[in-house]
Design a protein around this motif. Structure first.
Motif, mmCIF file in Angstrom:
data_model
loop_
_atom_site.group_PDB
_atom_site.id
_atom_site.type_symbol
_atom_site.label_atom_id
_atom_site.label_comp_id
_atom_site.label_asym_id
_atom_site.label_seq_id
_atom_site.Cartn_x
_atom_site.Cartn_y
_atom_site.Cartn_z
ATOM 1 N N GLU A 1 -12.726 -6.589 -7.726
ATOM 2 C CA GLU A 1 -11.580 -7.180 -7.015
ATOM 3 C C GLU A 1 -11.836 -7.171 -5.511
ATOM 4 O OE1 GLU A 1 -7.488 -6.618 -9.580
ATOM 5 O OE2 GLU A 1 -8.024 -5.137 -8.074
ATOM 6 N N GLU A 2 -12.323 -6.029 -5.037
ATOM 7 C CA GLU A 2 -12.595 -5.894 -3.613
ATOM 8 C C GLU A 2 -13.645 -6.915 -3.177
ATOM 9 O OE1 GLU A 2 -12.250 -1.566 -2.298
ATOM 10 O OE2 GLU A 2 -14.191 -2.184 -1.523
ATOM 11 N N GLY B 1 3.026 -14.274 -8.211
ATOM 12 C CA GLY B 1 2.275 -13.163 -8.777
ATOM 13 C C GLY B 1 0.790 -13.246 -8.518
ATOM 14 N N TRP C 1 -2.744 -13.337 -6.438
ATOM 15 C CA TRP C 1 -3.169 -12.690 -5.204
ATOM 16 C C TRP C 1 -2.952 -13.623 -4.021
ATOM 17 C CZ3 TRP C 1 -3.679 -7.796 -5.080
ATOM 18 C CH2 TRP C 1 -4.293 -7.072 -6.100
ATOM 19 N N LEU D 1 -7.393 -8.716 7.729
ATOM 20 C CA LEU D 1 -6.922 -9.086 6.404
ATOM 21 C C LEU D 1 -5.743 -8.226 5.971
ATOM 22 C CD1 LEU D 1 -7.460 -10.354 3.539
ATOM 23 C CD2 LEU D 1 -9.042 -8.473 3.155
ATOM 24 N N SER D 2 -4.819 -8.831 5.263
ATOM 25 C CA SER D 2 -3.781 -8.065 4.562
ATOM 26 C C SER D 2 -3.633 -8.665 3.170
ATOM 27 C CB SER D 2 -2.454 -8.137 5.318
ATOM 28 O OG SER D 2 -1.459 -7.494 4.555
ATOM 29 N N VAL D 3 -3.468 -7.802 2.189
ATOM 30 C CA VAL D 3 -3.465 -8.267 0.803
ATOM 31 C C VAL D 3 -2.081 -8.126 0.184
ATOM 32 C CG1 VAL D 3 -4.385 -7.833 -1.499
ATOM 33 C CG2 VAL D 3 -5.894 -7.708 0.474
ATOM 34 N N ILE E 1 0.727 -10.364 -2.926
ATOM 35 C CA ILE E 1 0.827 -11.397 -3.955
ATOM 36 C C ILE E 1 1.803 -12.466 -3.489
ATOM 37 C CG2 ILE E 1 0.298 -9.864 -5.890
ATOM 38 C CD1 ILE E 1 3.403 -9.875 -6.425
ATOM 39 N N LYS F 1 1.275 -8.250 4.611
ATOM 40 C CA LYS F 1 1.921 -7.915 5.882
ATOM 41 C C LYS F 1 1.673 -9.018 6.908
ATOM 42 C CE LYS F 1 3.054 -3.988 4.052
ATOM 43 N NZ LYS F 1 2.355 -4.158 2.778
ATOM 44 N N ASP G 1 5.651 -7.548 9.185
ATOM 45 C CA ASP G 1 5.102 -6.410 8.443
ATOM 46 C C ASP G 1 6.068 -5.792 7.440
ATOM 47 O OD1 ASP G 1 2.617 -6.548 9.512
ATOM 48 O OD2 ASP G 1 2.787 -4.807 10.823
#
Lengths: 680, 359
Positions: free
Chosen positions: A47-48, A157, A159, A174-176, A178, A195, A234
């Motif tokens: 995933e990373e 839902g 990513w 980067l901010s992760v 869904i 965020k 945020d």
């Protein structure tokens, strides 16, 4: 660790099995747990990796934007000068970003591309609906345009990765999260729980494949403007404008055409977005809905092919549309159906309130009214010109029967000053047909007024002894308790209060220093009694100044009085002196659904308040004193100018060189003006 | 939903080894596999790491700050002898510091040493055989790595309650001084910026680990950017702290010179360059060139009036004040590279200060 715990749990579960398989079981379950742990690690690693690959894919299209010069504050928000982000949308050098990044109207814009090269940029166009800007840099090199995710492929839902280029020009941040929702902010935005902040506004929100879902912007369902929604930075509530939609309007933006949200030019009955009412209360004569043939009283039942029963549903259909775009509207009129296509406009001329020139008599509750009896005729008004007199009964306007002042008001709010109107008047046994030409609402004070209603007989005592009278609300000096608020609040209700009479409400917002109860009551008692008003006097927690946050308390106090007493919605007034005046403006302009007049003594309109557009259904008038040589003269005059530019009537009372309180006779004249707020 | 996707994919990945084992074992074993698999999810894989890491965390109590600032922070153990790493702050500025271990035991902590340049302090409690991070085993992280942040934010945990844990990713690895004057902090090294709200009251001194529980960094204090006015969630990489920690442990620590703030004694100035800027009337007057002496270093380099100075070296300048500030960091006789905006074009010039003007 969890693997170990799991294995022990297993052993307990299978503890009754035969000793023969015991060793095997334990060994197997340990091995299996190890297998699972590895699998979870593997998943996370993949995933990373996928996320990093997605970012790497879009990174060449993500640019850094820096600005020089411009305002330091927009509204009450301090504007940063920090770098922000942009997204390449054409190989020739077009870049979109969030309008937030340009709220300060910078003198110069600098763009750093992902290869580190710097370019001066020009602002080409602004999308005022989606709050985006389009920039252009001159470059020989072909820029990398990212792939947009088609709207139909977006799923709640999935990513969503928010990418900015604000910390270092050489790398992205980067901010992760869904995708939290689609079709947000009236159909304009995708919502994410990544965020979102000035660190990535203007940058892309991408999917796990590195394709662009949208351009990140601050947004709020209630507010408009560049700064709306910044307070949610945020927070896990962030928005992006789908790139697929931006691509469609790009040709217009490239040509330097600003885009505006589309407007219909109508008002709906009722302020509740989720109420069951899509009846048109007013249709502006200069607006596109009127030109398409819709009229007040029509009930919108369908918009853009979707059935509509609540104002929110109509807003949802309209919200996504730009000025110049078309929407199909279907309305019910009586038994008929109106089915038209309306081309939305970018703005509607401010509504100018029309004026006939009369005050209506106010019937008592339960009194049978046939038509509207004229209480007073303004000298030199359209009504006076055609000879309408006090005591006349207006029976019909423009061919429609008039039952009350309300029905005449509704008829007038769909007309404009300068328009003729046919009025049927009953005088004694005569019926007159008159054709006055409507004027504008007057800005003058009024002289002596005749009574607004017939003398009130004391209510008849109940026949049967022992039957209790219905409970009467408190009269005289009343201490109001507003739940949730610590502020004290005083009210004066005339001792002669009768629920059959509709009372106006004056909310007195005291000057710094607080209020002296006895003096206040002594001053207002006769005025309230004579003109049917209830006085409400909220107190600031800190008597030396009002806090803007106390506006909610003032509004609650007003709502409380309106709930417990018979009040006249056309005569709800906020009156304030000095700091209290600023408060009157703040609360009044934020409550156009209730407040009908804001009157201030020695107080300029706060520079930062937003003056809303005039609304036919929410008639609002202003009164202000003006000192000619005071420190605040210029500020007061600027406020008057702003209000008049928006077509609000502003009554100005000059008080000499320096600001001062109103004298008794001046206050009496002001209360007469309050009394006359139901003018038509 | 993110958890759902974990669960779904884990099953897909996990089935094959489980199935293979099941095939060659008893029936009861394959039933067992199903039971195990049902309960497995991302939460389980975090749980192991979290359960292992939480005992290494310490709650630290000391002095309250001015205006009601909280009197607690977080820390983590780096030896079985009770050495604790935390942030250097007003909380430690007292004679009596209390450290509460994960098992609820309270100790008076001794301040072994501090490196204010790194916002770093090392404490010691008298206890043995404690779970701890191996300082030497700390690893570097990079943007996009998923991380866990352990701290006692807002003082939620007390006594033997475990520290709070948050999940996020490294948004970017950057330097706090990348934007000079942006952050009011003595620390100007590299940091991991996080996309989780980690830097809250009491969280400073907490530990940042990767999903294997390996130590990455120490959570920083609360910090607001002066540039865009928003809060920054950051932590200090362990490799930045390691040498100072080791020196403190060995009792050899000497606070070093803070070189980042030193400015040259004799710096370049506008008059020397032959430049006159427009009158500086606003807080942020854009640095437009008003006049250039033709025979001056700036004139010879091609600077013209009405040019806007946008970069000095690689640093963007927003104002006349910012321009003067940048110049004050440059030695008087060194070359000066500036970027000008002229008619929407960027023009780079190199100014060579004249030798005879150097005194």
């Amino acid at each position: 660790m969890s693997g170990r715990l799991k294995a022990e749990g297993c052993r307990l579960k299978v503890g009754n099995s035969g000793a023969a398989c015991w060793a095997l079981l334990v060994a197997t379950s340990l091995m299996m747990s190890a297998g699972h742990a590895l699998a979870a690690d593997e998943l996370q690693r993949r995933e990373e990796q996928a996320m990093k690959a997605a970012v790497a894919r879009v990174a060449p299209s993500v640019v850094r934007i820096e600005t020089v010069g411009g305002l330091e504050r927009v509204g009450q928000v301090l504007i940063g000068t920090g770098p922000t982000t942009g997204l390449v949308v054409s190989a020739e050098g077009h870049i979109v970003s969030s309008a937030f990044n340009f709220a300060q109207k910078p003198d110069s814009i600098l763009v750093t591309l992902s290869d580190g090269s710097r370019h001066a940029a020009k602002l080409v166009a602004t999308d005022h609906s989606r709050m985006l800007v389009l920039l252009k840099i001159e470059t020989e090199a072909k820029l990398t345009v990212p792939e947009a995710v088609p709207l139909a492929e977006m799923r709640v839902g999935q990513w969503s990765l928010a990418v900015g280029r604000t910390f270092d020009a050489g790398q992205t941040n980067l901010s992760v999260g869904i995708v939290s929702a689609l079709d947000r902010i009236w159909g304009k935005a995708v919502q994410t729980d990544a965020k979102i902040s000035p660190n990535n506004y203007g940058g892309p929100l991408i999917d796990i494949a590195g394709r662009v879902l949208g351009v990140l912007v601050p947004m709020s369902p209630d507010g408009t403007g560049e700064m709306a929604g910044v307070e949610w930075y945020d927070s896990g509530i962030g928005f992006a404008i789908p790139l697929a939609g931006v691509v469609q309007v790009l040709p217009k933006l490239v040509q330097g055409q600003d885009l505006q949200p589309g407007v219909l030019g109508v008002n709906l009955k009722g302020a509740d977005l989720y109420g069951q009412a899509t009846t048109l209360a007013a249709v502006r004569a200069t607006g596109p809905a009127y030109k398409a043939g819709f009229r007040a009283g029509d009930v919108i039942v369908e918009a853009g092919g979707q059935p509509v029963t609540r104002p929110a549903e109509l807003k949802h259909q309209l919200g996504r549309l730009y000025a110049g775009e078309k929407i199909k509207l279907v309305a019910r009129r009586g038994d008929g159906r109106i089915d038209r296509e309306v081309e939305l406009a970018d703005k509607i001329e401010p509504f100018d309130f029309p004026f006939l020139g009369i005050l209506p008599m106010r019937p008592l509750a339960g009194e049978k009214a046939a038509g509207l009896v004229v209480r007073y005729v303004y000298p030199d008004s359209p009504a006076a010109t055609v000879g309408i007199k006090a005591g006349d009964r207006i029976q019909a306007v423009g061919g429609t029967e008039v039952e009350s002042a309300d029905s005449l008001a509704q008829k007038l709010q769909n007309l404009a000053p300068g328009e003729p109107v046919q009025i049927e008047v009953r005088r004694g046994s005569e019926t007159l047909l008159l054709r006055p030409i409507l004027g504008r609402l007057p800005e003058s004070l009024v002289d002596e007024l005749p009574p607004a209603h017939a003398a009130v007989e004391p209510p008849v005592a109940p026949d049967k002894p022992g039957e209790t009278e219905p409970e009467q609300p408190q009269v005289g000096v009343v201490a109001l308790k507003i739940p949730e608020f610590q502020n004290e609040c005083l009210a004066y209700v005339p001792e002669s209060y009768d629920p059959r009479v509709a009372y106006g409400v004056v909310v007195w917002l005291h000057a710094p220093g607080g209020l002296k109860q006895d003096e206040l009551i002594e001053l207002w008692k006769p005025l309230c009694q004579q003109h049917d008003f209830i006085l409400v006097a909220p107190k600031a927690t800190d008597r030396t100044k009002w806090q803007p946050t106390e506006g909610r308390f003032v509004r609650r106090a007003l709502d409380d009085v309106m709930k417990n007493y018979t009040t006249d919605p056309s005569r709800i007034v906020l009156l304030g002196q000095e700091g209290g005046g600023a408060m009157a403006y703040l609360v009044g302009l934020a409550s156009p659904d209730v407040v009908r007049a804001v009157a201030v003594v020695d107080s300029p309109m706060p520079r930062l308040v937003q003056v809303p557009e005039t609304e036919p259904v929410h008639r609002l008038a202003f009164f202000t004193t003006l000192a000619t040589k005071s420190e605040t003269t210029a500020a007061v005059e600027a406020g008057i100018k702003r209000l008049r530019a928006m077509k609000y009537p502003v009554t100005v009372k000059e008080v000499g060189e320096q600001g001062r309180s109103l004298l008794t006779d001046e206050l009496e004249a002001l209360v007469r003006w309050f009394d006359a707020l139901d003018r038509l | 939903m993110s958890f759902c996707s974990h669960r779904f994919s884990i099953r897909r990945l996990a089935v094959s080894p489980a199935a293979r084992l099941g095939a060659c074992a008893l029936l009861s074993v394959s039933l067992l596999c199903v039971a195990l698999e049902e309960s497995l999810s991302a939460a389980d894989s975090f749980a192991a790491v979290i359960a292992e890491t939480q005992p290494k965390m310490v709650k630290i109590y000391g002095a309250g700050g001015p205006r009601g600032l909280e009197s607690y922070q977080s820390g983590f153990l780096i030896s079985d002898q009770g050495h604790i790493v935390t942030v250097w702050s007003y909380v430690l500025d007292t004679d009596y510091i209390t450290a509460t271990l994960d098992d609820g035991r309270k100790f008076e902590a001794k301040l072994l040493g501090a490196d204010p340049r790194l916002d770093l302090a090392v404490l010691k409690v008298e206890a043995r055989e404690l779970p701890h991070f191996e300082l030497a085993a700390g690893v570097p992280g990079e943007a996009g790595n998923r991380v866990l942040a352990f701290s006692n934010l807002f003082g939620v945990a007390t006594g033997d309650e475990p520290a709070s844990v948050q999940h996020g990713i490294i948004a970017v690895k950057t330097r706090l001084d990348a934007r000079r004057g942006t952050f009011e902090t003595p620390y100007h090294g590299s940091v991991y910026v996080l996309d989780a709200m980690t830097n809250n009251p009491g969280a400073a001194g907490g530990a940042l680990t990767n999903l294997h529980g390996e130590l990455l960094a120490m959570l920083g204090k609360e910090l607001r950017s002066a540039q865009n006015n928003i809060w920054l969630n950051y932590s200090l990489p362990i490799e930045e702290l390691r040498s100072s920690i080791e020196q403190i442990l060995q009792g050899k620590f000497r606070p070093g010179e803070d070189k980042t703030t030193t400015k040259p004694v004799d710096a370049i100035d506008l008059a020397q360059l032959g430049l006159v800027l427009v009158p500086d009337v606003l807080d942020r007057t854009p640095p437009y060139v008003d006049l250039v002496r033709a025979d001056s270093p700036a004139g010879l380099a091609g600077v013209k009036s009405d040019d806007l100075v946008v970069f000095v070296g690689d640093n963007l300048v927003h104002s006349c004040k910012g321009f003067r500030e940048e110049l004050s960091r440059i030695e008087r006789d060194s070359k000066l590279r500036i970027v000008l905006m002229r008619d929407q074009e960027l023009v780079e010039v190199e100014i060579q200060p004249v030798a005879e003007q150097k005194k």
